[in-house]
Design a protein around this motif. Sequence first.
Motif, PDB file in Angstrom:
ATOM      1  N   TRP A 110       0.814  -1.199   0.048  1.00  0.00           N
ATOM      2  CA  TRP A 110      -0.020  -0.041   0.054  1.00  0.00           C
ATOM      3  C   TRP A 110       0.707   1.285  -0.034  1.00  0.00           C
ATOM      4  O   TRP A 110       1.750   1.509   0.774  1.00  0.00           O
ATOM      5  N   GLY A 111       0.666   2.202  -1.132  1.00  0.00           N
ATOM      6  CA  GLY A 111       1.266   3.333  -1.144  1.00  0.00           C
ATOM      7  C   GLY A 111       2.964   3.629  -1.220  1.00  0.00           C
ATOM      8  O   GLY A 111       3.325   4.559  -1.384  1.00  0.00           O
ATOM      9  N   ALA A 112       3.358   2.390  -1.495  1.00  0.00           N
ATOM     10  CA  ALA A 112       4.724   2.465  -1.727  1.00  0.00           C
ATOM     11  C   ALA A 112       5.088   3.135  -3.307  1.00  0.00           C
ATOM     12  O   ALA A 112       4.255   2.734  -4.158  1.00  0.00           O
ATOM     13  N   MET A 151      24.061  11.384   1.940  1.00  0.00           N
ATOM     14  CA  MET A 151      22.787  10.727   2.318  1.00  0.00           C
ATOM     15  C   MET A 151      21.729  11.688   2.269  1.00  0.00           C
ATOM     16  O   MET A 151      21.930  12.943   2.266  1.00  0.00           O
ATOM     17  N   PRO A 152      20.570  11.278   1.789  1.00  0.00           N
ATOM     18  CA  PRO A 152      19.378  11.764   1.329  1.00  0.00           C
ATOM     19  C   PRO A 152      18.887  12.638   2.705  1.00  0.00           C
ATOM     20  O   PRO A 152      19.128  11.958   3.661  1.00  0.00           O
ATOM     21  N   SER A 153      18.719  13.973   2.414  1.00  0.00           N
ATOM     22  CA  SER A 153      18.368  14.862   3.704  1.00  0.00           C
ATOM     23  C   SER A 153      16.917  14.667   4.037  1.00  0.00           C
ATOM     24  O   SER A 153      16.602  14.786   5.210  1.00  0.00           O
ATOM     25  N   PHE A 201      14.529   2.547  -3.750  1.00  0.00           N
ATOM     26  CA  PHE A 201      15.075   2.494  -2.206  1.00  0.00           C
ATOM     27  C   PHE A 201      13.943   2.489  -1.283  1.00  0.00           C
ATOM     28  O   PHE A 201      13.555   1.863  -0.385  1.00  0.00           O
ATOM     29  N   ARG A 202      12.990   3.594  -1.564  1.00  0.00           N
ATOM     30  CA  ARG A 202      11.795   4.088  -0.868  1.00  0.00           C
ATOM     31  C   ARG A 202      11.148   2.885  -0.577  1.00  0.00           C
ATOM     32  O   ARG A 202      10.394   2.425   0.161  1.00  0.00           O
ATOM     33  N   THR A 203      10.517   2.234  -2.094  1.00  0.00           N
ATOM     34  CA  THR A 203       9.839   1.091  -1.885  1.00  0.00           C
ATOM     35  C   THR A 203      10.526  -0.162  -1.438  1.00  0.00           C
ATOM     36  O   THR A 203       9.697  -0.758  -0.514  1.00  0.00           O
ATOM     37  N   VAL A 204      11.628  -0.270  -1.376  1.00  0.00           N
ATOM     38  CA  VAL A 204      12.343  -1.499  -0.711  1.00  0.00           C
ATOM     39  C   VAL A 204      12.280  -1.310   0.769  1.00  0.00           C
ATOM     40  O   VAL A 204      11.801  -2.374   1.355  1.00  0.00           O
ATOM     41  N   ALA A 205      12.593  -0.396   1.124  1.00  0.00           N
ATOM     42  CA  ALA A 205      12.547  -0.061   2.596  1.00  0.00           C
ATOM     43  C   ALA A 205      11.274  -0.094   3.183  1.00  0.00           C
ATOM     44  O   ALA A 205      11.115  -0.571   4.387  1.00  0.00           O
ATOM     45  N   LEU A 206      10.354   0.514   2.497  1.00  0.00           N
ATOM     46  CA  LEU A 206       9.120   0.352   3.183  1.00  0.00           C
ATOM     47  C   LEU A 206       8.419  -1.189   3.172  1.00  0.00           C
ATOM     48  O   LEU A 206       8.054  -1.451   4.367  1.00  0.00           O
ATOM     49  N   ILE A 207       8.459  -1.754   2.191  1.00  0.00           N
ATOM     50  CA  ILE A 207       7.961  -3.285   2.218  1.00  0.00           C
ATOM     51  C   ILE A 207       8.881  -3.946   3.057  1.00  0.00           C
ATOM     52  O   ILE A 207       8.316  -4.697   3.771  1.00  0.00           O
ATOM     53  N   ALA A 266      15.372  10.754  -1.552  1.00  0.00           N
ATOM     54  CA  ALA A 266      15.823   9.341  -1.705  1.00  0.00           C
ATOM     55  C   ALA A 266      15.322   8.479  -2.949  1.00  0.00           C
ATOM     56  O   ALA A 266      14.060   9.002  -3.366  1.00  0.00           O
ATOM     57  N   PRO A 267      15.885   7.648  -3.802  1.00  0.00           N
ATOM     58  CA  PRO A 267      15.461   7.106  -4.852  1.00  0.00           C
ATOM     59  C   PRO A 267      14.041   6.433  -4.768  1.00  0.00           C
ATOM     60  O   PRO A 267      14.035   5.685  -3.552  1.00  0.00           O
ATOM     61  N   ASP A 268      13.200   6.231  -5.622  1.00  0.00           N
ATOM     62  CA  ASP A 268      11.962   5.481  -5.398  1.00  0.00           C
ATOM     63  C   ASP A 268      12.135   4.078  -5.336  1.00  0.00           C
ATOM     64  O   ASP A 268      11.544   3.629  -4.453  1.00  0.00           O
TER      65      ASP A 268
END
Length: 124
Positions: free
Chosen positions: A23-25, A78-80, A89-95, A85-87
């Motif tokens: 959801w939402g990633a 480091m992303p501030s 990375f954000r998807t993998v981190a959230l999931i 942050a790249p999409d």
Amino acid sequence: MQKKLLAGILILSLLLNIVGIFWGAPHDFHPDEAVITSLQIVKDFTKQKVHSANLFRYHVLAVLAPYILYLKLTGASMPSAWGTAPDQFRTVALILSRLISAIYGVGTVWLLYNIGKEIWNERT
């Protein structure tokens, strides 16, 4: 019979815990996921300021460790903020962080079963 029942209950628990894991990633997230989306844990770790961390934060940090290592090796900054942050990375981190929470949920069901078995008996 009892082991099959417990296995079935644990599988059901896992399935119920992973419903909606995507959801939402990567752009929308639940407010409870602020520890992930702020990237604060990564910033604190890279500055050796890990304070008041709990087990979940350490597990999330373990998930993000390859990314942190990549940033260190390439000299990238480091992303501030979460938005920089790249999409992918954000998807993998959230999931992965949601998967960690799902595993905690299954572990809780297993623990409660064992407590109940100890207090009463297996048939309860």
